[in-house]
Design an enzyme around this catalytic site. Sequence first.
Site, short mmCIF file in Angstrom:
data_model
loop_
_atom_site.label_atom_id
_atom_site.label_comp_id
_atom_site.label_asym_id
_atom_site.label_seq_id
_atom_site.Cartn_x
_atom_site.Cartn_y
_atom_site.Cartn_z
N GLU A 440 70.04 53.06 29.85
CA GLU A 440 71.51 53.10 29.83
C GLU A 440 72.06 54.07 30.87
O GLU A 440 73.08 54.73 30.65
CB GLU A 440 72.03 53.50 28.45
CG GLU A 440 72.22 52.34 27.54
CD GLU A 440 72.78 51.17 28.29
OE1 GLU A 440 73.81 51.34 28.97
OE2 GLU A 440 72.19 50.09 28.24
C1 LIG Z 1 61.66 51.40 26.94
C2 LIG Z 1 62.70 50.88 27.88
C3 LIG Z 1 63.70 50.05 27.38
C4 LIG Z 1 64.66 49.52 28.24
N1 LIG Z 1 65.56 48.62 27.77
C5 LIG Z 1 66.35 47.94 28.66
C6 LIG Z 1 67.13 46.82 28.24
O1 LIG Z 1 67.18 46.49 27.05
N2 LIG Z 1 67.82 46.14 29.17
C7 LIG Z 1 67.79 46.48 30.49
O2 LIG Z 1 68.42 45.81 31.29
N3 LIG Z 1 67.06 47.53 30.92
C8 LIG Z 1 66.34 48.27 30.05
N4 LIG Z 1 65.57 49.32 30.47
C9 LIG Z 1 65.63 49.71 31.87
C10 LIG Z 1 66.33 51.04 32.10
O3 LIG Z 1 67.71 50.91 31.84
C11 LIG Z 1 66.03 51.48 33.53
O4 LIG Z 1 64.67 51.87 33.54
C12 LIG Z 1 66.92 52.60 33.99
O5 LIG Z 1 68.21 52.12 34.17
C13 LIG Z 1 66.46 53.25 35.29
O6 LIG Z 1 66.13 52.27 36.24
P1 LIG Z 1 64.72 52.34 36.97
O7 LIG Z 1 63.67 52.48 35.94
O8 LIG Z 1 64.62 51.19 37.90
O9 LIG Z 1 64.76 53.70 37.78
P2 LIG Z 1 65.35 53.88 39.26
O10 LIG Z 1 66.68 53.26 39.35
O11 LIG Z 1 64.32 53.47 40.23
O12 LIG Z 1 65.52 55.46 39.31
C14 LIG Z 1 64.41 56.35 39.52
C15 LIG Z 1 64.94 57.78 39.58
O13 LIG Z 1 65.85 57.90 40.68
C16 LIG Z 1 67.08 58.43 40.23
N5 LIG Z 1 68.18 57.84 41.01
C17 LIG Z 1 68.36 56.55 41.35
N6 LIG Z 1 69.49 56.42 42.06
C18 LIG Z 1 70.04 57.64 42.16
C19 LIG Z 1 71.21 58.17 42.75
N7 LIG Z 1 72.09 57.40 43.36
N8 LIG Z 1 71.45 59.51 42.64
C20 LIG Z 1 70.61 60.29 41.97
N9 LIG Z 1 69.49 59.87 41.41
C21 LIG Z 1 69.20 58.56 41.48
C22 LIG Z 1 67.17 58.07 38.76
O14 LIG Z 1 68.02 58.98 38.06
C23 LIG Z 1 65.71 58.20 38.34
O15 LIG Z 1 65.42 59.55 38.04
C24 LIG Z 1 64.64 49.89 29.62
C25 LIG Z 1 63.65 50.76 30.10
C26 LIG Z 1 62.68 51.23 29.26
C27 LIG Z 1 61.62 52.11 29.81
#
Ligand SMILES: Cc1cc2nc3c(=O)[nH]c(=O)nc-3n(C[C@H](O)[C@H](O)[C@H](O)COP(=O)(O)OP(=O)(O)OC[C@H]3O[C@@H](n4cnc5c(N)ncnc54)[C@H](O)[C@@H]3O)c2cc1C
Length: 598
Positions: A440
């Site tokens: 989220e």
């Molecule tokens: C158990 C679990 C349940 C989930 N459930 C759902 C679900 O039901 N539906 C769904 O759609 N998704 C779901 N997710 C996905 C989750 O919402 C994403 O993992 C999350 O939004 C982060 O995206 P990412 O993992 O691609 O990380 P990334 O976007 O790759 O980010 C990696 C890091 O970079 C940082 N970062 C990225 N951009 C910036 C910026 N502009 N400035 C500063 N820092 C930045 C982030 O804060 C993070 O620390 C789930 C994930 C997990 C692990």
Amino acid sequence: MPEYKAPLRDIKFVLEELLDCDSHYKKLGYEDASLEMIDAIMTEGAKFTEQVVAPINQIGDQQGCKWEDGVVTTPPGYKEAYQQYVEGGWPTLAGPVEYGGQGLPASLSVTFSEMVLGASHAFAMYPGLSHGASQTIEAHGTQEQKNTYLPKLVEGSWTGTMCLTEPHCGTDLGMLRTKAELQDDGSYSLSGTKIFISSGDHDLSENIIHIVIARIPGSPEGTKGISLFVVPKYKVNADGSVGERNGVNCGSIEHKMGLHGNGTCVLNFDGAQGYLLGEVNRGLFGMFTFMNAARVGVANEGVAAAEAAFQGSYAYAKDRLQVRSLSGVKNPDGPADPIIVHPDVRRMLLTQKSIAEGGRALLTYLSQLVDITLVGKDENIKQDAETKLALLTPIAKAFLSELGFEATSHGVQVFGGHGFIQEWGMEQLMRDTKICCLYEGTTGIQALDLLGRKVLGTQGAVFKPFSADVTDFCKENMDIPEMAEFIQPIMAYSKEWAEITDVVGKKAATNPDEVGGASVDYLMYSGYVTLAYFWAKSAKVALEKLAGDTTEQRFYQAKIKTAQFYFQRLLPRAQGHKACLVNGVDTMMSLDSEDFII
Ligand SMILES: Cc1cc2nc3c(=O)[nH]c(=O)nc-3n(C[C@H](O)[C@H](O)[C@H](O)COP(=O)(O)OP(=O)(O)OC[C@H]3O[C@@H](n4cnc5c(N)ncnc54)[C@H](O)[C@@H]3O)c2cc1C
């Protein structure tokens, strides 16, 4: 495994004594939400969560969901518990009456959800996501879509999901590749892969309704070209019954750190039939209904985790005998004193207690604002609530997630080595709660939303309604001697909050990276100050009750003592965040990306 007890006395304090839910509901026309009715719901809810949900929490962690040939099976006991959840009418609490709901306020459902989450976070996510899916269809669907999906989602015989994330895009949804092609019959054919979809497949309900973002060919690149769709796992026949399988399948489930009882699914959409929700290319707007509800939900997860960790730690700390107290023997009949006599153990317990109870107050207030935005009639009051929500939602989501996780870490620590061992449940709580800081919108992303978009993006206007409340509260109580220890710091911090906003704003005008450099410290600072306001309000209520004719001296004394602990031992952390953020971004950016490891 510690026994979960729904914190009914504190829930009553927050709902009735602190936030006067009686007049709040009456003003909104909720005639049925009487205090007797609320008491009855909470008492039954407590029984259900303690007796039905809590017992499946540990086995859910140990056995987890299983995936075989595209089919996900939930852990033992989940199916039966979900069945009882539906039979008990729990999914219908705040559902719209015209679709079979009880039409009670959203905030009551949030309070009940805290109990489900405290009993089992992984189990609570199945119905939790269904609420978000219903709200999104209710807000953006056609009448036909509402008639098709809402009665089943509201009653709980179907569940919902939120499908945003793809392998190459999590935070940056503008990069999404899932494609939705218009068909002759007006439906869309969706193709693509979604990952990390919570409750994406399971055996609890007869159908699963996916709320999916995708791009229609020819739409603009980036977030401006995203549309929203409803995609059922099983197609729905004209008479509303469940029909043939749709082209969406679970390719696998993740093996993850925690929440083993909730399947985190890879969902493959292969020409799945879907229906547009809302307008073409306005998908993120529609999804924000889901995301805002889910952010309040995640903040609630932080509160629930803090409560569960506190309960377990407190019981253990009274029981575990180790080392005599520094100030003299406290348990002469035993070989050592219980660890609760040691100041450092008390520091951890009071930190957990102040996060759980202060967080509950903030979260319940937030959910009352949601009530106003949903059913309020007065446009000015609605606007006021929306502005407060804009400010407080990212604070609550990220701050309560971070502090909820901290509380679970204290849980492990209070138990010593036993906290690291599975049977006590503390390490599970810690593993299950870490996700709150990630999904989220990570803490970093919530912080950017708060500082960049909400605060600087409105030149501080987003502060006005909430600041006015804080100022009024301080003015009303500044002459009460017993409130001085709370009011004076709040006044000083409110002034300083505006000053540091100004400092960051000025720096950001010449270097946009200053926003990113300051944002998480800014959010945490804002969180500590916001929680201080709710603790001061709680202390005020407790002081008034103690001055009256109460038989609950110990409860109200404990409130005041916890408020004092918060002000003296947690609020000062804000100063550390301030010192960091005013130092600026230069030290973060001066090291070349290639030189971190040489
Ligand atoms: C158990 C679990 C349940 C989930 N459930 C759902 C679900 O039901 N539906 C769904 O759609 N998704 C779901 N997710 C996905 C989750 O919402 C994403 O993992 C999350 O939004 C982060 O995206 P990412 O993992 O691609 O990380 P990334 O976007 O790759 O980010 C990696 C890091 O970079 C940082 N970062 C990225 N951009 C910036 C910026 N502009 N400035 C500063 N820092 C930045 C982030 O804060 C993070 O620390 C789930 C994930 C997990 C692990």
